[in-house]
Design an enzyme around this catalytic site. Structure first.
Site, PDB file in Angstrom:
ATOM      1  N   LYS A   1      -5.881  -2.865  33.570  1.00 29.09           N
ATOM      2  CA  LYS A   1      -5.964  -1.658  32.738  1.00 29.09           C
ATOM      3  C   LYS A   1      -5.573  -1.954  31.291  1.00 29.09           C
ATOM      4  CE  LYS A   1      -7.829   1.213  35.463  1.00 29.09           C
ATOM      5  NZ  LYS A   1      -9.115   1.843  35.124  1.00 29.09           N
TER       6      LYS A   1
ATOM      7  N   GLY B   1     -18.804   5.521  39.832  1.00 29.01           N
ATOM      8  CA  GLY B   1     -17.646   5.835  40.678  1.00 29.01           C
ATOM      9  C   GLY B   1     -17.631   7.313  41.033  1.00 29.01           C
TER      10      GLY B   1
ATOM     11  N   ILE C   1      -2.958  11.310  40.111  1.00 32.24           N
ATOM     12  CA  ILE C   1      -3.805  12.508  40.120  1.00 32.24           C
ATOM     13  C   ILE C   1      -3.775  13.158  41.502  1.00 32.24           C
ATOM     14  CG2 ILE C   1      -6.136  13.418  39.711  1.00 32.24           C
ATOM     15  CD1 ILE C   1      -4.812  12.256  37.165  1.00 32.24           C
TER      16      ILE C   1
ATOM     17  N   TYR D   1      -3.552  -4.435  39.023  1.00 30.35           N
ATOM     18  CA  TYR D   1      -4.172  -3.191  38.534  1.00 30.35           C
ATOM     19  C   TYR D   1      -3.737  -2.912  37.084  1.00 30.35           C
ATOM     20  CZ  TYR D   1      -5.117   1.856  38.298  1.00 30.35           C
ATOM     21  OH  TYR D   1      -5.543   3.107  37.923  1.00 30.35           O
TER      22      TYR D   1
ATOM     23  N   GLY E   1     -15.760   8.773  44.151  1.00 35.29           N
ATOM     24  CA  GLY E   1     -14.307   8.622  44.239  1.00 35.29           C
ATOM     25  C   GLY E   1     -13.539   9.903  43.951  1.00 35.29           C
TER      26      GLY E   1
HETATM   27  N1  SER Z   1      -2.976   6.543  40.820  1.00 35.10           N
HETATM   28  C1  SER Z   1      -2.985   5.168  40.420  1.00 35.10           C
HETATM   29  C2  SER Z   1      -2.366   4.317  41.469  1.00 35.10           C
HETATM   30  O1  SER Z   1      -1.460   4.799  42.108  1.00 35.10           O
HETATM   31  C3  SER Z   1      -2.255   5.002  39.115  1.00 35.10           C
HETATM   32  O2  SER Z   1      -3.160   5.086  38.077  1.00 35.10           O
HETATM   33  O3  SER Z   1      -2.711   3.206  41.606  1.00 35.10           O
END
Ligand code: SER
Length: 325
Positions: free
Chosen positions: A152, A13, A178, A148, A16
């Site tokens: 996780k 990745g 992030i 998602y 990314g």
């Molecule tokens: N930045 C990610 C998202 O918004 C969260 O881990 O999906």
């Protein structure tokens, strides 16, 4: 170069948002040729391509990863490949395939080839509406409502299982949103906190897809890289947790971010048009208790809202003036 027991590193990745900056940081730290960058389809930047080895792989196809592991004699993997929350709701099966079957492939390869260490990142998306939203504890309810988040949670549990059952040294943190200036994120719910800077600098206007009072935990990329590398270099005998560390840095509402940007770009105007991502944001914590990471491996962030906004605007304005934004 830093002396380390991790000799041949693979970053999956690497094209990314996090992978691209992590690869460069690891190359600087451990030597360019010791860090192999891998992407799936997207063309890598010249910087990534010219600074060290690059290969194409698909994390859902184990043999493509295995080939690179053998060829470069890899002993450490950072698996940064993932489908994020918003795209995950559109393509839940793909999200499961990449985020769970992909992680499973990496863990099996790590076990088979007796790897030194593996990094499998998690996210604040593991939490859900039943989790306390303020100062979310390390040990708490994990009942996410997004695919998602579900993947996780599975990744954290699988990583911990491989550590206990097979002795594979798997580690991971629960990243907040992030914020970064190098590579834009793709398909996440926290993406507005990055897009807003590009639009503020280019057009002085932004339409935000979450409400003004939406508060989420965020982190600036230099702290994200620091958290990742610090955890991977931590003494394993000090770790009581492995794949699920809460890490925090700053929390702010979309409105507070706008106010801070306005201090640098006075004419900036933000409108709010919440879409389906609002419900995702509302199911996540507002702030995180990261005391366990601080105690077990000395985690400490450097940036707050003010210093992050200043740095983002300095970096992106420079690129804009040079015609590179
Ligand atoms: N930045 C990610 C998202 O918004 C969260 O881990 O999906």
């Amino acid at each position: 170069m830093v002396k380390s027991d991790m000799k041949r590193i693979l970053v999956i990745g690497a094209v990314g948002q996090i992978g691209s900056e992590l690869t460069m940081a690891l190359r600087e730290r451990y030597g360019n040729d010791n860090v192999v960058a891998c992407g799936r389809k997207t063309k890598p930047s010249e910087k990534l391509l010219n600074s060290g080895p690059f290969e194409f792989i698909d994390v859902t196809k184990r043999e493509t990863v295995e080939k690179v592991v053998k060829e470069y004699d890899i002993d450490t993997i950072y698996n940064m490949a993932a489908i994020l929350s918003a795209v995950g709701e559109d393509k839940p099966l793909l999200c499961w395939d990449v985020n769970v079957n992909g992680v499973f492939n990496i863990l099996e390869i790590a076990r088979t080839y007796s790897m030194k260490r593996v990094f499998v990142p998690s996210s604040i998306a593991v939490f859900g509406p039943e989790t306390p939203r303020v100062n979310t504890p390390q040990e708490t309810v994990l009942k996410p409502r997004t695919m998602y988040g579900i993947t996780k949670v599975a990744g954290e549990l699988l990583g911990d299982y491989y550590f206990r059952k097979f002795g594979v040294d798997v580690r991971g943190v629960r990243y907040p949103g992030i914020i970064s200036s190098e590579t834009p994120p793709g398909g996440g719910t926290t993406d507005y906190a990055v897009e807003i800077f590009y639009e503020a600098i280019k057009n002085k206007r932004y339409t935000c897809f979450v409400k003004e009072d939406t508060v989420l935990p965020m982190m600036y990329m230099p702290d994200c890289i620091k958290a990742t590398i610090d955890l991977m270099e931590a003494d394993v005998s000090k770790l009581r947790h492995h794949c699920d560390f809460n890490v925090a840095s700053m929390s702010f509402s979309a409105g507070e971010l706008v106010e801070e940007i306005k201090k640098h770009i006075p004419g900036f105007v933000c409108e709010y048009k919440p879409d389906f991502r609002q419900a995702i944001a509302d199911s996540w914590p507002q702030s995180i208790d990261d005391g366990v990471a601080r105690r077990e491996w000395g985690w400490k962030p450097s940036y707050d809202l003010k210093s992050m906004v200043k740095d983002m605007i300095d970096k992106l304005s420079k690129r804009y003036e040079e015609g590179r934004l």
